[in-house]
Design an enzyme around this catalytic site. Sequence first.
Site, PDB file in Angstrom:
ATOM      1  N   GLU A 131      -0.661  -4.422 -15.452  1.00 38.28           N
ATOM      2  CA  GLU A 131       0.583  -3.972 -14.801  1.00 38.28           C
ATOM      3  C   GLU A 131       0.517  -4.082 -13.277  1.00 38.28           C
ATOM      4  OE1 GLU A 131       3.637  -2.434 -16.530  1.00 38.28           O
ATOM      5  OE2 GLU A 131       4.035  -3.472 -14.663  1.00 38.28           O
ATOM      6  N   VAL A 134       1.603  -7.433 -10.784  1.00 39.19           N
ATOM      7  CA  VAL A 134       2.938  -7.879 -10.335  1.00 39.19           C
ATOM      8  C   VAL A 134       3.722  -6.699  -9.770  1.00 39.19           C
ATOM      9  CG1 VAL A 134       5.123  -8.929 -11.036  1.00 39.19           C
ATOM     10  CG2 VAL A 134       2.998  -9.717 -12.060  1.00 39.19           C
ATOM     11  N   GLY A 136       3.076  -4.284  -7.613  1.00 40.97           N
ATOM     12  CA  GLY A 136       2.432  -2.994  -7.387  1.00 40.97           C
ATOM     13  C   GLY A 136       2.834  -1.929  -8.382  1.00 40.97           C
ATOM     14  N   GLU A 192      -1.372 -10.467   6.267  1.00 38.87           N
ATOM     15  CA  GLU A 192      -2.792 -10.815   6.382  1.00 38.87           C
ATOM     16  C   GLU A 192      -3.027 -11.675   7.629  1.00 38.87           C
ATOM     17  OE1 GLU A 192      -5.112 -10.155   3.950  1.00 38.87           O
ATOM     18  OE2 GLU A 192      -3.763  -9.354   2.420  1.00 38.87           O
ATOM     19  N   ASP A 203       1.960 -16.225  -3.469  1.00 36.53           N
ATOM     20  CA  ASP A 203       1.862 -14.905  -4.118  1.00 36.53           C
ATOM     21  C   ASP A 203       3.047 -14.703  -5.072  1.00 36.53           C
ATOM     22  OD1 ASP A 203       0.811 -11.950  -3.920  1.00 36.53           O
ATOM     23  OD2 ASP A 203       2.968 -11.819  -3.539  1.00 36.53           O
ATOM     24  N   LYS A 207       3.315 -14.362  -9.333  1.00 35.54           N
ATOM     25  CA  LYS A 207       3.955 -13.222 -10.002  1.00 35.54           C
ATOM     26  C   LYS A 207       5.060 -13.668 -10.957  1.00 35.54           C
ATOM     27  CE  LYS A 207       2.780 -10.126  -6.195  1.00 35.54           C
ATOM     28  NZ  LYS A 207       3.213  -9.587  -4.900  1.00 35.54           N
TER      29      LYS A 207
HETATM   30  N1  HSE Z   1       0.647  -9.565  -0.550  1.00 37.32           N
HETATM   31  C1  HSE Z   1       1.561  -8.966  -1.466  1.00 37.32           C
HETATM   32  C2  HSE Z   1       2.881  -8.664  -0.782  1.00 37.32           C
HETATM   33  C3  HSE Z   1       1.065  -7.688  -2.077  1.00 37.32           C
HETATM   34  O1  HSE Z   1       3.031  -8.865   0.416  1.00 37.32           O
HETATM   35  O2  HSE Z   1       3.769  -8.207  -1.483  1.00 37.32           O
HETATM   36  C4  HSE Z   1       0.110  -7.860  -3.193  1.00 37.32           C
HETATM   37  O3  HSE Z   1       0.620  -8.643  -4.223  1.00 37.32           O
END
Ligand code: HSE
Length: 429
Positions: A131, A134, A136, A192, A203, A207
């Site tokens: 869970e 995807v 959070g 980051e 990312d 997801k």
């Molecule tokens: N780097 C992702 C974001 C969070 O900015 O939503 C972790 O999946």
Amino acid sequence: MDRSEIKLGILGYGVVGGGLYHILTTNADQVARRTGVPVVVAKVADIDWERPRKIQVPPALRTTDAYEVINDPQIDIVAETIGGTDPALEFVLAAIEAGKSVVTSNKEMMAKHGGEILAAAAAKGVDVQFEGSVCGTIPIIRALKESLEANRISQIIGIVNGTTNYILTKMTQEGREFAQVLQEAQQLGYAEADPSADIEGIDAANKIAILAAIAFGSHVPLELVYREGISKITPQDISYARQMGYVIKLLAIAKQADGKAELRVHPALLPAAHPLASVNGVFNAVFIRGDACDEVMLYGRGAGALPTGSAVAGDVIDCARNILHGTPGRVPCVCEGTLDVVPMDEVATRVYVRMKVADKPGVLGNIATIFGSQGVSIQSVIQESSSGDLAEIVWLMHKGRERNLRLALEAIGHLDIVEEITSVIRVED
Ligand code: HSE
């Protein structure tokens, strides 16, 4: 099973691992009540215990050797919160092989190797739950796998990346340039140091591949997800979009109709009245359309120690219950089919196009003729005040195939009267 407690080992003690440990210890009574027995963190592995951390683990639980967790016969469940595929995939497969149920928050590993991992878990009769991989804290995977599983899902549209949503929100609210807001987001720790996975849509592609696999019951190779990031979005485009009643968002889209699927991540103009349009800042949301449920939207924090830890902890409790009741694998993997994914050139969308052209008679007509010759139908045109000999034209197109639009824009780009095609952004209604 007659057990007085369930033991958990954690692999990777970063942000999510820390959040998980905090929740399981702080809310231990509630976790025990819901599970039936206490869930005890027995060992935590990380290669670097010197790094400063907000949430500390007692030294007696620490190890630098992941296999001390994986091979500990006392440990029932392994939570993998390392991220990435190497060494996480090796550890997860080893934990399954050792008969442990696994909980993971690792989207990259699940998007690339979910099929292999879930097959290994099924063969071994253990759970793998993900869970936290995807969005959070948002319970989107359980919603698709369980609550909505009787539906035929036709559409998932998500704002699934908080970093890009934060950047676009700031650009929208403050009229600032992408590079400036990105730099600020990095200073604040929202983005980051190497932001490419977020801003290039990698990312988000991971997801949506995971969500589409569950929703459509199919294996979804990541390379079938079309991907474009947000680095070319400008405050000018955001402003024009606003004038036309839209906001610009990075959307992750999975659609299915008549046995054909569309999988794509790209910035899009979204009507200001769409439920996703007001999802701002680092928040995530997923909008689902199913044949029985109609429209569902889930909203929440897509990252962070406690929000993501919350999703992982929920999975730990579920795995623990399954162990106690002898029912691991109760909700099996359903992603066995194959998906007929429409190539991007064949996808039909509406499109916003901005260009700088010579400000003289016949220019608009020339360009419109080329659009027309490719069957691209114009819905509206805005010409803004000229600067020097140039005019800025913003076109909104009716729905049409990407290939036709691409061919038209290639031809238009070669015209002497066209200085620059500044932006091409899809519109999602
Ligand atoms: N780097 C992702 C974001 C969070 O900015 O939503 C972790 O999946």
